[in-house]
Design a protein around this motif. Structure first.
Motif, PDB file in Angstrom:
ATOM      1  N   ASN A 117       2.752  65.978  21.518  1.00  0.00           N
ATOM      2  CA  ASN A 117       2.944  64.767  20.715  1.00  0.00           C
ATOM      3  C   ASN A 117       3.429  63.600  21.569  1.00  0.00           C
ATOM      4  O   ASN A 117       2.977  62.473  21.393  1.00  0.00           O
ATOM      5  N   GLU A 118       4.335  63.859  22.500  1.00  0.00           N
ATOM      6  CA  GLU A 118       4.825  62.798  23.376  1.00  0.00           C
ATOM      7  C   GLU A 118       3.707  62.272  24.267  1.00  0.00           C
ATOM      8  O   GLU A 118       3.609  61.070  24.501  1.00  0.00           O
ATOM      9  N   GLU A 161      12.427  83.256  21.546  1.00  0.00           N
ATOM     10  CA  GLU A 161      12.062  82.504  22.750  1.00  0.00           C
ATOM     11  C   GLU A 161      10.615  82.007  22.677  1.00  0.00           C
ATOM     12  O   GLU A 161      10.321  80.896  23.104  1.00  0.00           O
ATOM     13  N   LYS A 164      10.617  78.985  20.424  1.00  0.00           N
ATOM     14  CA  LYS A 164      11.136  77.806  21.119  1.00  0.00           C
ATOM     15  C   LYS A 164      10.090  77.243  22.082  1.00  0.00           C
ATOM     16  O   LYS A 164       9.948  76.028  22.212  1.00  0.00           O
ATOM     17  N   GLY A 165       9.371  78.128  22.751  1.00  0.00           N
ATOM     18  CA  GLY A 165       8.328  77.676  23.668  1.00  0.00           C
ATOM     19  C   GLY A 165       7.205  76.950  22.952  1.00  0.00           C
ATOM     20  O   GLY A 165       6.719  75.920  23.419  1.00  0.00           O
ATOM     21  N   THR A 173       7.442  75.389  20.059  1.00  0.00           N
ATOM     22  CA  THR A 173       7.978  74.121  19.584  1.00  0.00           C
ATOM     23  C   THR A 173       8.028  73.100  20.719  1.00  0.00           C
ATOM     24  O   THR A 173       7.654  71.936  20.536  1.00  0.00           O
ATOM     25  N   SER A 174       8.469  73.531  21.877  1.00  0.00           N
ATOM     26  CA  SER A 174       8.538  72.643  23.038  1.00  0.00           C
ATOM     27  C   SER A 174       7.146  72.175  23.455  1.00  0.00           C
ATOM     28  O   SER A 174       6.950  71.014  23.800  1.00  0.00           O
ATOM     29  N   PHE A 175       6.181  73.075  23.406  1.00  0.00           N
ATOM     30  CA  PHE A 175       4.804  72.731  23.768  1.00  0.00           C
ATOM     31  C   PHE A 175       4.253  71.678  22.804  1.00  0.00           C
ATOM     32  O   PHE A 175       3.659  70.681  23.236  1.00  0.00           O
ATOM     33  N   LYS A 176       4.465  71.869  21.513  1.00  0.00           N
ATOM     34  CA  LYS A 176       3.977  70.906  20.518  1.00  0.00           C
ATOM     35  C   LYS A 176       4.646  69.546  20.710  1.00  0.00           C
ATOM     36  O   LYS A 176       4.000  68.501  20.582  1.00  0.00           O
ATOM     37  N   LYS A 177       5.952  69.554  21.021  1.00  0.00           N
ATOM     38  CA  LYS A 177       6.672  68.308  21.248  1.00  0.00           C
ATOM     39  C   LYS A 177       6.094  67.576  22.462  1.00  0.00           C
ATOM     40  O   LYS A 177       5.913  66.358  22.434  1.00  0.00           O
ATOM     41  N   GLY A 178       5.797  68.314  23.521  1.00  0.00           N
ATOM     42  CA  GLY A 178       5.194  67.713  24.710  1.00  0.00           C
ATOM     43  C   GLY A 178       3.821  67.122  24.430  1.00  0.00           C
ATOM     44  O   GLY A 178       3.483  66.040  24.910  1.00  0.00           O
TER      45      GLY A 178
END
Length: 72
Positions: A46-47, A33, A36-37, A39-44
């Motif tokens: 970058n966006e 978990e 996943k958090g 990874t989600s933070f890095k994706k946010g």
């Protein structure tokens, strides 16, 4: 003797106690978990950077003087 002076033996003892209390399954699930958090933070991040770059490029493309914009 403060918390900043734990050392390797203290960290190993803490790891063993946590492993005994929670078990291997819960710890691996928790680490999944956390992964996943992250990874989600890095994706946010970058966006958000892409959005800012897009806004900057859109602003740079529009070089029409303000008085010309009003006439259109």
């Amino acid at each position: 003797m403060g918390i900043g002076n734990i050392g390797l033996p203290g960290l190993l003892l803490i790891a063993v106690v946590v492993l005994v209390l929670f078990g291997r399954g819960k710890i691996s699930g928790l680490m999944g978990e956390v992964g996943k958090g992250i990874t989600s933070f890095k994706k946010g991040i970058n966006e958000g950077q892409q959005e800012l770059e897009q806004e900057a490029s859109d602003a740079a493309k529009d070089v029409t003087p303000e008085d010309e914009k009003d006439k259109v």
